[in-house]
Design a protein around this motif. Structure first.
Motif, PDB file in Angstrom:
ATOM      1  N   PRO A  54      18.264  19.115 -34.326  1.00  0.00           N
ATOM      2  CA  PRO A  54      17.499  17.884 -34.580  1.00  0.00           C
ATOM      3  C   PRO A  54      18.460  16.710 -34.773  1.00  0.00           C
ATOM      4  CG  PRO A  54      17.481  19.314 -36.507  1.00  0.00           C
ATOM      5  CD  PRO A  54      18.149  20.075 -35.392  1.00  0.00           C
ATOM      6  N   SER A  55      18.101  15.596 -34.205  1.00  0.00           N
ATOM      7  CA  SER A  55      18.961  14.423 -34.338  1.00  0.00           C
ATOM      8  C   SER A  55      18.384  13.486 -35.397  1.00  0.00           C
ATOM      9  CB  SER A  55      19.090  13.689 -33.003  1.00  0.00           C
ATOM     10  OG  SER A  55      17.825  13.207 -32.609  1.00  0.00           O
ATOM     11  N   VAL A  56      19.270  12.787 -36.048  1.00  0.00           N
ATOM     12  CA  VAL A  56      18.863  11.828 -37.056  1.00  0.00           C
ATOM     13  C   VAL A  56      18.799  10.464 -36.384  1.00  0.00           C
ATOM     14  CG1 VAL A  56      19.511  10.764 -39.248  1.00  0.00           C
ATOM     15  CG2 VAL A  56      20.007  13.182 -38.833  1.00  0.00           C
ATOM     16  N   ALA A  57      17.695   9.780 -36.602  1.00  0.00           N
ATOM     17  CA  ALA A  57      17.539   8.462 -35.996  1.00  0.00           C
ATOM     18  C   ALA A  57      18.563   7.508 -36.603  1.00  0.00           C
ATOM     19  CB  ALA A  57      16.129   7.945 -36.235  1.00  0.00           C
TER      20      ALA A  57
END
Length: 92
Positions: free
Chosen positions: A19-22
């Motif tokens: 998951p990527s962090v905005a």
């Protein structure tokens, strides 16, 4: 080899994606002194030095007496050239 098939099938692209962090914008530092409201119309040449010293005194919390203003006027040190004058000269 057959024992590795469940391991390989569990590593589908869906499982490999992390998951990527905005991205976020860093917070702006708080302004301690609100910016001065521009004068409209601009001060007359005769009031320019007084306005400059008053604004400086308000921002810096220092009272620059009329004696300082009179001394600067006598030396013809106006706001337009004060940044060009050496500090030692201003302190005289």
């Amino acid at each position: 080899m057959a024992a590795m098939i469940p391991l390989i099938t569990s590593l589908t692209p869906k499982a490999l994606v992390t998951p990527s962090v905005a991205p976020t914008t860093p917070p702006r530092p708080a302004t301690l002194v609100p910016p001065p409201v521009p004068m409209s119309p601009i001060p007359s040449p005769s009031a320019e030095l007084h306005t400059c010293l008053s604004d400086f005194g308000r921002v810096k919390g220092q009272d620059l007496s009329p004696v300082v203003e009179a001394a600067l006027l006598e030396l013809d040190l106006t706001p337009d050239i004060i940044p060009l004058v050496p500090v030692a000269r201003l302190c005289e």
